[in-house]
Design a protein around this motif. Structure first.
Motif, PDB file in Angstrom:
ATOM      1  N   VAL A 137       0.767  -1.492   0.046  1.00  0.00           N
ATOM      2  CA  VAL A 137       0.350  -0.123   0.145  1.00  0.00           C
ATOM      3  C   VAL A 137       0.794   1.507  -0.367  1.00  0.00           C
ATOM      4  CG1 VAL A 137      -2.239   0.589   1.246  1.00  0.00           C
ATOM      5  CG2 VAL A 137      -1.923  -1.500   1.381  1.00  0.00           C
ATOM      6  N   ARG A 138       1.551   1.757   0.440  1.00  0.00           N
ATOM      7  CA  ARG A 138       2.943   2.658   1.356  1.00  0.00           C
ATOM      8  C   ARG A 138       3.773   3.152  -0.314  1.00  0.00           C
ATOM      9  NH1 ARG A 138       4.436  -0.114   6.661  1.00  0.00           N
ATOM     10  NH2 ARG A 138       2.791   0.366   8.146  1.00  0.00           N
ATOM     11  N   SER A 139       4.114   1.620  -0.764  1.00  0.00           N
ATOM     12  CA  SER A 139       4.923   2.222  -1.922  1.00  0.00           C
ATOM     13  C   SER A 139       3.952   2.160  -3.474  1.00  0.00           C
ATOM     14  CB  SER A 139       5.789   0.618  -2.852  1.00  0.00           C
ATOM     15  OG  SER A 139       5.281  -0.434  -2.656  1.00  0.00           O
ATOM     16  N   THR A 140       2.670   2.358  -3.131  1.00  0.00           N
ATOM     17  CA  THR A 140       1.710   1.674  -4.860  1.00  0.00           C
ATOM     18  C   THR A 140       0.486   3.030  -4.921  1.00  0.00           C
ATOM     19  OG1 THR A 140      -0.030  -0.026  -4.126  1.00  0.00           O
ATOM     20  CG2 THR A 140       2.579  -0.575  -5.410  1.00  0.00           C
ATOM     21  N   LEU A 141       0.330   3.771  -3.529  1.00  0.00           N
ATOM     22  CA  LEU A 141      -0.953   4.602  -3.539  1.00  0.00           C
ATOM     23  C   LEU A 141      -0.688   5.189  -4.441  1.00  0.00           C
ATOM     24  CD1 LEU A 141      -2.860   4.925  -0.632  1.00  0.00           C
ATOM     25  CD2 LEU A 141      -1.327   6.811  -0.421  1.00  0.00           C
ATOM     26  N   VAL A 142      -1.799   5.614  -5.121  1.00  0.00           N
ATOM     27  CA  VAL A 142      -1.789   6.461  -6.273  1.00  0.00           C
ATOM     28  C   VAL A 142      -2.791   8.103  -5.636  1.00  0.00           C
ATOM     29  CG1 VAL A 142      -3.119   7.461  -7.620  1.00  0.00           C
ATOM     30  CG2 VAL A 142      -2.460   4.878  -7.853  1.00  0.00           C
ATOM     31  N   ALA A 143      -2.441   8.810  -5.427  1.00  0.00           N
ATOM     32  CA  ALA A 143      -2.746  10.179  -4.605  1.00  0.00           C
ATOM     33  C   ALA A 143      -4.510  10.177  -5.094  1.00  0.00           C
ATOM     34  CB  ALA A 143      -1.545  11.178  -4.084  1.00  0.00           C
ATOM     35  N   HIS A 144      -4.720  10.546  -6.550  1.00  0.00           N
ATOM     36  CA  HIS A 144      -5.750  10.934  -6.804  1.00  0.00           C
ATOM     37  C   HIS A 144      -5.679  10.442  -8.387  1.00  0.00           C
ATOM     38  CE1 HIS A 144      -7.967  14.328  -9.449  1.00  0.00           C
ATOM     39  NE2 HIS A 144      -9.170  13.555  -8.062  1.00  0.00           N
ATOM     40  N   ARG A 157      -9.346  10.264  -3.470  1.00  0.00           N
ATOM     41  CA  ARG A 157      -8.288  11.047  -3.067  1.00  0.00           C
ATOM     42  C   ARG A 157      -7.145  10.038  -1.904  1.00  0.00           C
ATOM     43  NH1 ARG A 157      -7.310  16.686  -4.937  1.00  0.00           N
ATOM     44  NH2 ARG A 157      -9.264  16.749  -6.348  1.00  0.00           N
ATOM     45  N   ARG A 158      -6.368   9.939  -1.733  1.00  0.00           N
ATOM     46  CA  ARG A 158      -5.882   9.072  -0.643  1.00  0.00           C
ATOM     47  C   ARG A 158      -4.609   9.423   0.094  1.00  0.00           C
ATOM     48  NH1 ARG A 158      -6.707   6.873  -5.689  1.00  0.00           N
ATOM     49  NH2 ARG A 158      -8.121   4.927  -6.416  1.00  0.00           N
ATOM     50  N   THR A 159      -4.059   9.310   1.210  1.00  0.00           N
ATOM     51  CA  THR A 159      -3.121  10.007   2.181  1.00  0.00           C
ATOM     52  C   THR A 159      -3.107   8.699   2.747  1.00  0.00           C
ATOM     53  OG1 THR A 159      -4.440  10.806   3.542  1.00  0.00           O
ATOM     54  CG2 THR A 159      -4.392  12.317   1.695  1.00  0.00           C
ATOM     55  N   LEU A 160      -1.925   9.246   3.422  1.00  0.00           N
ATOM     56  CA  LEU A 160      -0.844   7.923   4.721  1.00  0.00           C
ATOM     57  C   LEU A 160      -1.224   8.462   6.058  1.00  0.00           C
ATOM     58  CD1 LEU A 160       1.405   6.035   3.119  1.00  0.00           C
ATOM     59  CD2 LEU A 160       0.040   5.370   3.863  1.00  0.00           C
ATOM     60  N   ALA A 161      -1.862   8.367   7.093  1.00  0.00           N
ATOM     61  CA  ALA A 161      -1.815   9.161   8.621  1.00  0.00           C
ATOM     62  C   ALA A 161      -0.629   8.049   9.220  1.00  0.00           C
ATOM     63  CB  ALA A 161      -3.207   9.615   8.448  1.00  0.00           C
ATOM     64  N   ASP A 162      -0.613   8.874  10.659  1.00  0.00           N
ATOM     65  CA  ASP A 162      -0.548   8.291  12.315  1.00  0.00           C
ATOM     66  C   ASP A 162       0.808   7.654  11.271  1.00  0.00           C
ATOM     67  OD1 ASP A 162      -0.718   7.255  14.168  1.00  0.00           O
ATOM     68  OD2 ASP A 162      -2.372   5.692  13.783  1.00  0.00           O
ATOM     69  N   GLU A 163       1.897   8.076  10.612  1.00  0.00           N
ATOM     70  CA  GLU A 163       3.863   7.895  11.097  1.00  0.00           C
ATOM     71  C   GLU A 163       3.281   6.536   9.450  1.00  0.00           C
ATOM     72  OE1 GLU A 163       4.685   6.448  14.915  1.00  0.00           O
ATOM     73  OE2 GLU A 163       5.649   8.471  15.445  1.00  0.00           O
ATOM     74  N   ASN A 164       2.148   6.647   8.265  1.00  0.00           N
ATOM     75  CA  ASN A 164       2.221   5.933   7.525  1.00  0.00           C
ATOM     76  C   ASN A 164       1.702   4.249   7.617  1.00  0.00           C
ATOM     77  OD1 ASN A 164       3.068   7.378   5.391  1.00  0.00           O
ATOM     78  ND2 ASN A 164       5.315   6.317   6.340  1.00  0.00           N
ATOM     79  N   ARG A 165       0.461   4.293   9.527  1.00  0.00           N
ATOM     80  CA  ARG A 165      -0.532   3.283   9.692  1.00  0.00           C
ATOM     81  C   ARG A 165      -1.432   3.521   8.911  1.00  0.00           C
ATOM     82  NH1 ARG A 165       2.072   3.006  16.010  1.00  0.00           N
ATOM     83  NH2 ARG A 165       0.859   5.523  16.096  1.00  0.00           N
ATOM     84  N   ARG A 166      -2.239   3.999   8.988  1.00  0.00           N
ATOM     85  CA  ARG A 166      -3.170   4.001   8.678  1.00  0.00           C
ATOM     86  C   ARG A 166      -3.401   4.639   6.921  1.00  0.00           C
ATOM     87  NH1 ARG A 166      -6.453   3.555  13.124  1.00  0.00           N
ATOM     88  NH2 ARG A 166      -8.250   3.959  11.713  1.00  0.00           N
ATOM     89  N   VAL A 167      -4.369   4.220   6.078  1.00  0.00           N
ATOM     90  CA  VAL A 167      -4.599   4.871   4.742  1.00  0.00           C
ATOM     91  C   VAL A 167      -6.308   5.219   4.527  1.00  0.00           C
ATOM     92  CG1 VAL A 167      -5.657   2.422   4.321  1.00  0.00           C
ATOM     93  CG2 VAL A 167      -5.173   3.796   2.275  1.00  0.00           C
ATOM     94  N   GLN A 168      -6.045   6.566   4.335  1.00  0.00           N
ATOM     95  CA  GLN A 168      -7.576   7.431   4.346  1.00  0.00           C
ATOM     96  C   GLN A 168      -8.258   8.023   2.780  1.00  0.00           C
ATOM     97  OE1 GLN A 168      -6.514  10.642   7.003  1.00  0.00           O
ATOM     98  NE2 GLN A 168      -6.839   9.582   8.935  1.00  0.00           N
ATOM     99  N   LYS A 169      -9.268   7.755   2.912  1.00  0.00           N
ATOM    100  CA  LYS A 169      -9.693   7.702   1.090  1.00  0.00           C
ATOM    101  C   LYS A 169     -10.633   8.589   1.615  1.00  0.00           C
ATOM    102  CE  LYS A 169     -11.350   4.603  -0.926  1.00  0.00           C
ATOM    103  NZ  LYS A 169     -11.030   3.511  -2.245  1.00  0.00           N
TER     104      LYS A 169
END
Length: 232
Positions: A137-144, A157-169
């Motif tokens: 997930v961290r290496s392939t995340l598409v932001a938009h 729209r996708r982001t990582l949060a909480d020191e990359n421990r959560r994926v939010q969309k």
């Protein structure tokens, strides 16, 4: 809600049939609970294979769609919270939780869900927990992204949060009539090393991990993380 079906059309009954065969090959048997079953596609596929499958989900809309599937799900569906499964102790042979249905309740809530799974499984019973693979997930995340399909536009729209421990969309769906529906997804990414002690606390022993339903080795490049555990 029902807009899920527009965003993920590839998650259909035919795909579920292929995955259900792999689940049975890896020990899913007997009386099975499809936990967070959505519109019931895996539940129906498992019943086609002769298993006594039931589904539980919080969404009445998706459960309503499940009743239209082949496989006879009338009377086999429960509307409820996965952290408080309304079933008796040690009444199930297997529990499956598929396609990132785990990770929505915060760490305390997620642990409660696993304890509930341990409670309803019989000794020797199996859990299949299908979650996202954090390195992938961290290496392939598409932001938009914007996808148009059949007159419907889906913006994500996708982001990582909480020191990359959560994926939010953030999702906005524009329907054919011009109306919009929006929602937010927020899922905790778990490594198997984080989940193993929680499984143990729930009376479950982690016995295998795979990178897909076919049983491929789990690696950082694997699209999925499929964990198999047994009830002590």
């Amino acid at each position: 809600r029902s807009a899920y079906l527009e965003v993920y059309p590839h998650r259909d009954l035919e795909a579920a049939r292929r995955e259900a065969r792999h689940l049975v090959e890896h020990g899913v048997h007997g009386r099975v609970l499809d936990l967070c079953c959505g519109f019931g596609r895996h539940c129906a596929a498992l019943r086609e294979l002769g298993l006594e499958a039931f589904g539980l989900d919080l969404s009445r809309e998706l459960l309503g769609h499940a009743l239209s599937l082949a496989g006879g799900l009338e009377g086999r569906l429960i509307c409820g919270d996965a952290r408080a499964i309304p079933l008796s102790n040690a009444c199930l042979d297997s529990v499956v939780s598929l396609f990132s249905s785990f990770g929505y309740f915060g760490e305390a809530g997620d642990r409660s869900l696993l304890r509930e799974v341990g409670r309803v499984l019989r000794p020797g019973g199996s859990l299949v927990l299908d979650v996202m693979n954090p390195p992938h997930v961290r290496s392939t995340l598409v932001a938009h992204s914007v996808t148009e399909r059949g007159g419907i536009a889906i913006e994500e729209r996708r982001t990582l949060a909480d020191e990359n421990r959560r994926v939010q969309k953030e999702v906005v769906l524009r329907a054919r009539d011009g109306s919009t529906t929006s929602w937010r997804e927020d899922v905790r990414l778990y490594e198997s090393s984080e989940l193993e002690p929680w499984l143990s606390d729930a009376g479950l022993d982690l016995r295998a991990s795979y990178g897909d339903f076919a049983g491929s080795d789990l690696s950082p490049a694997s699209a999925r993380q499929i964990l198999l555990a047994s009830r002590r």
